[in-house]
Design a protein around this motif. Structure first.
Motif, PDB file in Angstrom:
ATOM      1  N   GLU A 133      16.507 -27.059 -44.561  1.00  0.00           N
ATOM      2  CA  GLU A 133      16.537 -28.284 -43.747  1.00  0.00           C
ATOM      3  C   GLU A 133      17.819 -28.427 -42.935  1.00  0.00           C
ATOM      4  OE1 GLU A 133      17.094 -29.873 -48.076  1.00  0.00           O
ATOM      5  OE2 GLU A 133      16.262 -28.105 -47.086  1.00  0.00           O
ATOM      6  N   TYR A 134      18.840 -27.603 -43.252  1.00  0.00           N
ATOM      7  CA  TYR A 134      20.093 -27.625 -42.474  1.00  0.00           C
ATOM      8  C   TYR A 134      20.302 -26.306 -41.739  1.00  0.00           C
ATOM      9  CZ  TYR A 134      20.769 -31.687 -45.434  1.00  0.00           C
ATOM     10  OH  TYR A 134      20.589 -32.881 -46.089  1.00  0.00           O
ATOM     11  N   GLY A 135      19.221 -25.594 -41.485  1.00  0.00           N
ATOM     12  CA  GLY A 135      19.314 -24.381 -40.674  1.00  0.00           C
ATOM     13  C   GLY A 135      19.550 -23.100 -41.443  1.00  0.00           C
ATOM     14  N   GLY A 136      19.579 -23.189 -42.772  1.00  0.00           N
ATOM     15  CA  GLY A 136      19.807 -21.996 -43.583  1.00  0.00           C
ATOM     16  C   GLY A 136      18.517 -21.275 -43.927  1.00  0.00           C
ATOM     17  N   GLY A 137      18.655 -20.231 -44.729  1.00  0.00           N
ATOM     18  CA  GLY A 137      17.491 -19.421 -45.100  1.00  0.00           C
ATOM     19  C   GLY A 137      16.790 -19.882 -46.359  1.00  0.00           C
ATOM     20  N   GLY A 138      17.398 -20.857 -47.065  1.00  0.00           N
ATOM     21  CA  GLY A 138      16.759 -21.383 -48.274  1.00  0.00           C
ATOM     22  C   GLY A 138      16.879 -20.473 -49.481  1.00  0.00           C
ATOM     23  N   GLY A 139      17.698 -19.419 -49.379  1.00  0.00           N
ATOM     24  CA  GLY A 139      17.891 -18.518 -50.510  1.00  0.00           C
ATOM     25  C   GLY A 139      19.104 -18.936 -51.329  1.00  0.00           C
ATOM     26  N   GLY A 140      19.771 -17.951 -51.901  1.00  0.00           N
ATOM     27  CA  GLY A 140      20.934 -18.251 -52.735  1.00  0.00           C
ATOM     28  C   GLY A 140      22.015 -17.213 -52.559  1.00  0.00           C
ATOM     29  N   ILE A 141      22.927 -17.203 -53.535  1.00  0.00           N
ATOM     30  CA  ILE A 141      24.028 -16.233 -53.507  1.00  0.00           C
ATOM     31  C   ILE A 141      23.493 -14.810 -53.691  1.00  0.00           C
ATOM     32  CG2 ILE A 141      26.168 -15.529 -54.688  1.00  0.00           C
ATOM     33  CD1 ILE A 141      26.467 -17.997 -52.876  1.00  0.00           C
TER      34      ILE A 141
ATOM     35  N   VAL B  68      29.515 -25.648 -51.637  1.00  0.00           N
ATOM     36  CA  VAL B  68      30.086 -26.911 -52.132  1.00  0.00           C
ATOM     37  C   VAL B  68      29.523 -28.099 -51.349  1.00  0.00           C
ATOM     38  CG1 VAL B  68      32.221 -28.259 -52.290  1.00  0.00           C
ATOM     39  CG2 VAL B  68      32.193 -25.893 -53.084  1.00  0.00           C
ATOM     40  N   ILE B  69      29.462 -27.961 -50.028  1.00  0.00           N
ATOM     41  CA  ILE B  69      28.958 -29.072 -49.212  1.00  0.00           C
ATOM     42  C   ILE B  69      27.462 -29.299 -49.465  1.00  0.00           C
ATOM     43  CG2 ILE B  69      28.509 -29.837 -46.827  1.00  0.00           C
ATOM     44  CD1 ILE B  69      31.216 -28.484 -46.105  1.00  0.00           C
ATOM     45  N   SER B  70      26.686 -28.214 -49.595  1.00  0.00           N
ATOM     46  CA  SER B  70      25.245 -28.394 -49.812  1.00  0.00           C
ATOM     47  C   SER B  70      24.952 -28.963 -51.193  1.00  0.00           C
ATOM     48  CB  SER B  70      24.473 -27.093 -49.573  1.00  0.00           C
ATOM     49  OG  SER B  70      24.888 -26.085 -50.452  1.00  0.00           O
ATOM     50  N   ARG B  71      25.830 -28.703 -52.156  1.00  0.00           N
ATOM     51  CA  ARG B  71      25.606 -29.240 -53.511  1.00  0.00           C
ATOM     52  C   ARG B  71      26.167 -30.640 -53.708  1.00  0.00           C
ATOM     53  NH1 ARG B  71      26.385 -25.173 -58.597  1.00  0.00           N
ATOM     54  NH2 ARG B  71      26.156 -27.149 -59.684  1.00  0.00           N
ATOM     55  N   PHE B  72      27.308 -30.915 -53.086  1.00  0.00           N
ATOM     56  CA  PHE B  72      28.009 -32.168 -53.399  1.00  0.00           C
ATOM     57  C   PHE B  72      28.305 -33.056 -52.202  1.00  0.00           C
ATOM     58  CE2 PHE B  72      29.213 -29.049 -56.669  1.00  0.00           C
ATOM     59  CZ  PHE B  72      28.748 -29.712 -57.794  1.00  0.00           C
ATOM     60  N   GLY B  73      28.082 -32.552 -50.982  1.00  0.00           N
ATOM     61  CA  GLY B  73      28.421 -33.330 -49.792  1.00  0.00           C
ATOM     62  C   GLY B  73      27.474 -34.496 -49.558  1.00  0.00           C
ATOM     63  N   THR B  74      27.927 -35.446 -48.758  1.00  0.00           N
ATOM     64  CA  THR B  74      27.071 -36.552 -48.346  1.00  0.00           C
ATOM     65  C   THR B  74      26.068 -36.027 -47.315  1.00  0.00           C
ATOM     66  OG1 THR B  74      28.520 -37.130 -46.509  1.00  0.00           O
ATOM     67  CG2 THR B  74      28.954 -38.229 -48.627  1.00  0.00           C
TER      68      THR B  74
ATOM     69  N   LEU C  61      26.672 -27.962 -42.161  1.00  0.00           N
ATOM     70  CA  LEU C  61      25.835 -26.846 -42.620  1.00  0.00           C
ATOM     71  C   LEU C  61      25.115 -26.080 -41.510  1.00  0.00           C
ATOM     72  CD1 LEU C  61      24.416 -28.179 -46.021  1.00  0.00           C
ATOM     73  CD2 LEU C  61      26.401 -26.713 -45.610  1.00  0.00           C
ATOM     74  N   PRO C  62      24.526 -26.751 -40.502  1.00  0.00           N
ATOM     75  CA  PRO C  62      23.856 -25.957 -39.458  1.00  0.00           C
ATOM     76  C   PRO C  62      24.799 -24.991 -38.747  1.00  0.00           C
ATOM     77  CG  PRO C  62      23.160 -28.253 -39.344  1.00  0.00           C
ATOM     78  CD  PRO C  62      24.308 -28.204 -40.314  1.00  0.00           C
ATOM     79  N   GLY C  63      26.033 -25.429 -38.464  1.00  0.00           N
ATOM     80  CA  GLY C  63      27.014 -24.565 -37.793  1.00  0.00           C
ATOM     81  C   GLY C  63      27.514 -23.444 -38.684  1.00  0.00           C
ATOM     82  N   ILE C  64      27.703 -23.744 -39.986  1.00  0.00           N
ATOM     83  CA  ILE C  64      28.104 -22.698 -40.936  1.00  0.00           C
ATOM     84  C   ILE C  64      26.981 -21.663 -41.043  1.00  0.00           C
ATOM     85  CG2 ILE C  64      28.558 -22.214 -43.386  1.00  0.00           C
ATOM     86  CD1 ILE C  64      30.142 -24.846 -43.499  1.00  0.00           C
ATOM     87  N   ALA C  65      25.723 -22.155 -41.033  1.00  0.00           N
ATOM     88  CA  ALA C  65      24.570 -21.257 -41.193  1.00  0.00           C
ATOM     89  C   ALA C  65      24.393 -20.321 -39.998  1.00  0.00           C
ATOM     90  CB  ALA C  65      23.305 -22.065 -41.413  1.00  0.00           C
TER      91      ALA C  65
END
Length: 386
Positions: A59-67, A97-103, A111-115
């Motif tokens: 939902e923030y432009g990432g791939g929805g996977g993990g580490i 950190v932002i995806s787990r704990f950010g507002t 997140l979209p720019g980091i992604a």
């Protein structure tokens, strides 16, 4: 799916990233280092292809996977000779950190720019006098109305010159106990009172290292990531991925060096047969391959535990993976250089610079001795000496 057996999606990701890495390769990175420039072209293309944000929510432009997925990206780029150090920092630590704990606002802003790679965030924890002891961090944040004022120093912070912001680990005073507790703040690199100074490194890397000075940097209330009272939990949510990604960095580098050595040992003929036919050459290379494979197994286990929400199990496995990968990388690089003899020290073959680079995986982000401390205390239950 067990972390031991890779899914078809993981195999496809590996081969796609390997193809991208092959197009750039070691020469690209060496030229970037020589020019004193970051690997912007590779970073931008990897972002457009969706590789930088594979671990971030869709939902923030990432791939929805993990580490697990992000570690594959870094390992394969490393195996192609062009690892991206900032993958460890921007999407793995800060993005996690932002995806787990950010507002919600922080997630939408960053997140979209980091992604997609258009925004980059550095991470600042290490201090001149604290080293591996994060309890000795002296960077402090104090309230001034609704704002925060952040003061302190950081050292060995990667990529600050190309970052939009730094996720800084500071400490705030607990009103009830008066004790200092860790907190995470997003600090824009153009903030007033924020200074950076490059550290002159002998390490030939495209990403530069910096010392930071924060002199009463004024931050709005929403610069704080997560709960003021959950700082340690949030901190380790970023440090476990950092260790797993450092393992990926090391394994990729080890694979690159080993492949060069194997190619050379197959072709180089001094007496009647190629030098790779001699067991004194062949066996150490086989051993290096085994050690890298074993380290990757532990890395996959750590990523699997982390991605399934087992932070405690992931902490132990991530430390072990980082330790094993650092050792395997140093040995693989050393053996590769030795296999090539004098050629291993020439610029033409490009292995000598890896001797210094390989040490990084033993030292950062936590030394091998501190990992042995962790395992002896946490796993084996032995008493502490400190």
């Amino acid at each position: 799916m067990s972390p031991v057996i890779e899914t078809e999606e993981h195999k496809a990701l590996r081969s796609a990233v390997a193809a991208l890495g092959k197009r750039y390769g070691r020469d690209y990175l060496v030229q970037a280092v020589a020019a004193g420039k970051p690997p912007t072209e590779l970073w931008t293309e990897a972002g457009k292809l969706g590789y930088l944000g594979v671990n971030l929510p869709e939902e923030y432009g990432g791939g929805g996977g993990g580490i697990a997925e992000l570690s594959i990206v870094l390992e394969e780029l490393g195996a192609a000779g062009c690892p991206l150090l900032m993958l460890v920092v921007s999407p793995a630590i800060c993005g996690t950190v932002i995806s787990r704990f950010g507002t919600e606002a922080q997630k939408q802003r960053w997140l979209p720019g980091i992604a997609d790679g258009t925004r980059l965030m550095a991470f600042g924890i290490t201090e001149p006098d604290a080293g591996s002891n994060s309890h000795r961090i002296t960077t402090t944040a104090r309230k001034d109305g609704t704002d925060w004022l952040l003061t302190g120093r950081k050292v060995f912070i990667s990529g600050v010159d190309i970052a939009d912001a730094v996720l800084i680990v500071g400490r705030t005073e607990d009103a009830r106990t008066g004790r200092l507790k860790p907190c995470l703040f997003i600090v824009p690199t153009d903030a007033e009172g924020f200074e950076r100074r490059p550290i002159d490194m002998e390490l030939g890397a495209a990403e530069k290292q910096f010392e930071l000075v924060l002199d009463d940097v004024r931050l709005p209330a929403d610069a704080l990531v997560g709960d003021e009272d959950a700082g340690l939990l949030q901190l380790f949510a970023g440090l476990n991925p950092e260790r797993i990604m450092t393992a990926a960095f090391a394994i990729g580098m080890g694979r690159y060096a080993l492949a060069k050595a194997v190619e050379y040992a197959r072709d180089r003929t001094v007496w009647k047969s190629p030098i790779g036919a001699h067991q004194a050459i062949a066996h150490p290379l086989a051993q290096a391959h085994i050690d890298l494979e074993l380290a990757r197994l532990m890395m996959q286990k750590a990523a699997h535990l982390y991605d399934t929400g087992d932070d405690i199990g992931a902490g132990e496995a991530a430390n072990m993976a980082k330790y094993a990968a650092g050792e395997a990388c140093v040995k693989a690089v050393d053996q590769a250089v030795h296999t090539l003899g004098g050629n291993g020290l020439t610029r033409e073959f490009g292995l000598a610079s890896l001797i210094t680079a390989a040490r990084v995986a033993r030292i950062a982000p936590v030394s091998r001795e501190m990992i042995l401390n962790y395992v002896s205390h946490q796993t084996l239950g032995l008493p502490k000496s400190y």
